[in-house]
Design a protein around this motif. Structure first.
Motif, PDB file in Angstrom:
ATOM      1  N   GLU A 166      -3.480   6.179   0.827  1.00 59.13           N
ATOM      2  CA  GLU A 166      -3.762   6.629  -0.527  1.00 59.13           C
ATOM      3  C   GLU A 166      -3.676   8.152  -0.559  1.00 59.13           C
ATOM      4  O   GLU A 166      -4.018   8.809   0.407  1.00 59.13           O
ATOM      5  CB  GLU A 166      -5.159   6.190  -0.964  1.00 59.13           C
ATOM      6  N   TRP A 167      -3.249   8.715  -1.674  1.00 64.36           N
ATOM      7  CA  TRP A 167      -3.049  10.159  -1.828  1.00 64.36           C
ATOM      8  C   TRP A 167      -2.022  10.650  -0.812  1.00 64.36           C
ATOM      9  O   TRP A 167      -2.145  11.706  -0.200  1.00 64.36           O
ATOM     10  CB  TRP A 167      -4.365  10.932  -1.705  1.00 64.36           C
ATOM     11  N   THR A 216     -13.038  -1.210   1.184  1.00 61.41           N
ATOM     12  CA  THR A 216     -13.465  -0.176   0.248  1.00 61.41           C
ATOM     13  C   THR A 216     -12.679   1.098   0.526  1.00 61.41           C
ATOM     14  O   THR A 216     -12.079   1.250   1.587  1.00 61.41           O
ATOM     15  CB  THR A 216     -14.973   0.114   0.370  1.00 61.41           C
ATOM     16  N   SER A 217     -12.720   2.009  -0.411  1.00 61.71           N
ATOM     17  CA  SER A 217     -11.995   3.262  -0.234  1.00 61.71           C
ATOM     18  C   SER A 217     -12.605   4.073   0.909  1.00 61.71           C
ATOM     19  O   SER A 217     -13.812   4.283   0.942  1.00 61.71           O
ATOM     20  CB  SER A 217     -12.043   4.085  -1.519  1.00 61.71           C
ATOM     21  N   GLY A 259      -6.762  -7.368 -11.797  1.00 62.74           N
ATOM     22  CA  GLY A 259      -6.396  -8.600 -11.100  1.00 62.74           C
ATOM     23  C   GLY A 259      -4.907  -8.662 -10.797  1.00 62.74           C
ATOM     24  O   GLY A 259      -4.495  -9.108  -9.720  1.00 62.74           O
ATOM     25  N   ALA A 260      -4.101  -8.192 -11.738  1.00 63.16           N
ATOM     26  CA  ALA A 260      -2.654  -8.167 -11.513  1.00 63.16           C
ATOM     27  C   ALA A 260      -2.285  -7.137 -10.448  1.00 63.16           C
ATOM     28  O   ALA A 260      -1.358  -7.351  -9.658  1.00 63.16           O
ATOM     29  CB  ALA A 260      -1.926  -7.880 -12.819  1.00 63.16           C
ATOM     30  N   MET A 261      -3.013  -6.022 -10.415  1.00 60.94           N
ATOM     31  CA  MET A 261      -2.779  -5.003  -9.378  1.00 60.94           C
ATOM     32  C   MET A 261      -3.124  -5.586  -8.003  1.00 60.94           C
ATOM     33  O   MET A 261      -2.375  -5.410  -7.035  1.00 60.94           O
ATOM     34  CB  MET A 261      -3.623  -3.760  -9.661  1.00 60.94           C
ATOM     35  N   THR A 279      -6.922   1.737  -4.565  1.00 56.58           N
ATOM     36  CA  THR A 279      -7.784   0.948  -3.687  1.00 56.58           C
ATOM     37  C   THR A 279      -7.708  -0.533  -4.042  1.00 56.58           C
ATOM     38  O   THR A 279      -7.687  -1.388  -3.151  1.00 56.58           O
ATOM     39  CB  THR A 279      -9.235   1.452  -3.741  1.00 56.58           C
ATOM     40  N   THR A 280      -7.620  -0.857  -5.315  1.00 58.85           N
ATOM     41  CA  THR A 280      -7.469  -2.260  -5.720  1.00 58.85           C
ATOM     42  C   THR A 280      -6.178  -2.834  -5.140  1.00 58.85           C
ATOM     43  O   THR A 280      -6.163  -3.960  -4.629  1.00 58.85           O
ATOM     44  CB  THR A 280      -7.461  -2.386  -7.256  1.00 58.85           C
ATOM     45  N   PHE A 281      -5.109  -2.067  -5.197  1.00 55.62           N
ATOM     46  CA  PHE A 281      -3.837  -2.482  -4.616  1.00 55.62           C
ATOM     47  C   PHE A 281      -4.014  -2.727  -3.115  1.00 55.62           C
ATOM     48  O   PHE A 281      -3.562  -3.745  -2.581  1.00 55.62           O
ATOM     49  CB  PHE A 281      -2.780  -1.416  -4.875  1.00 55.62           C
TER      50      PHE A 281
END
Length: 149
Positions: free
Chosen positions: A106-107, A56-57, A9-11, A39-41
């Motif tokens: 990402e990556w 989604t990713s 949640g913090a992310m 992904t959450t970020f």
């Protein structure tokens, strides 16, 4: 700048704060091992931009574009399965960035093309249940970074 994040949640909230401050042409690079929270970020970034659809990713499709309600686009890119360092150029993502699209990758370490752009780099490291984030910014991001995070 170094940060510690205790929960998913913090992310998400950190990503949300960033998303609410993104501007056309912004590039955000994320690195970290599987399960680090990239992904959450990014979901938080999309939420901060007002994107209503599920984020989604894009691991298998590699690129997902999202239209913003007020105009503009966010491109969510996942280079996990990409071996070609020129992939972003070949897919037209860099051209979209130059046209004003916002891009989260990402990556990001898998593409050498990103080093020549103004960018915010977020390295995410797992430390048990906690995440340690190291944030680096190119000069164009420095002033914004102070009040953003």
């Amino acid at each position: 700048m170094k940060l510690s994040v205790e929960t998913a949640g913090a992310m998400f909230e950190l990503g949300h704060r960033l998303g609410s401050a993104l501007q056309p042409g912004d590039l955000v690079l994320l690195t970290g091992e599987l399960g680090a929270g990239k992904t959450t970020f990014t979901q938080g970034v999309a939420d901060g931009l007002g994107i209503q659809r599920s984020v989604t990713s894009p691991t298998f499709v590699t690129v997902k574009p999202y239209l913003l309600a007020g105009g503009g686009e966010l491109y969510h890119v996942d280079l996990y399965r990409v071996d070609d360092p020129d992939y972003l150029y070949e897919q037209g993502i860099l051209e979209e960035l130059e046209r004003g699209a916002m891009v989260v990758v990402e990556w990001a370490e898998r593409s050498r093309l990103l080093d020549e752009y103004e960018r915010l780099l977020v390295r995410i490291q797992l430390e048990g249940e906690r995440r340690r984030l190291e944030v680096e910014a190119t000069p164009g991001w420095q002033e914004r970074l102070r009040w953003l995070l």
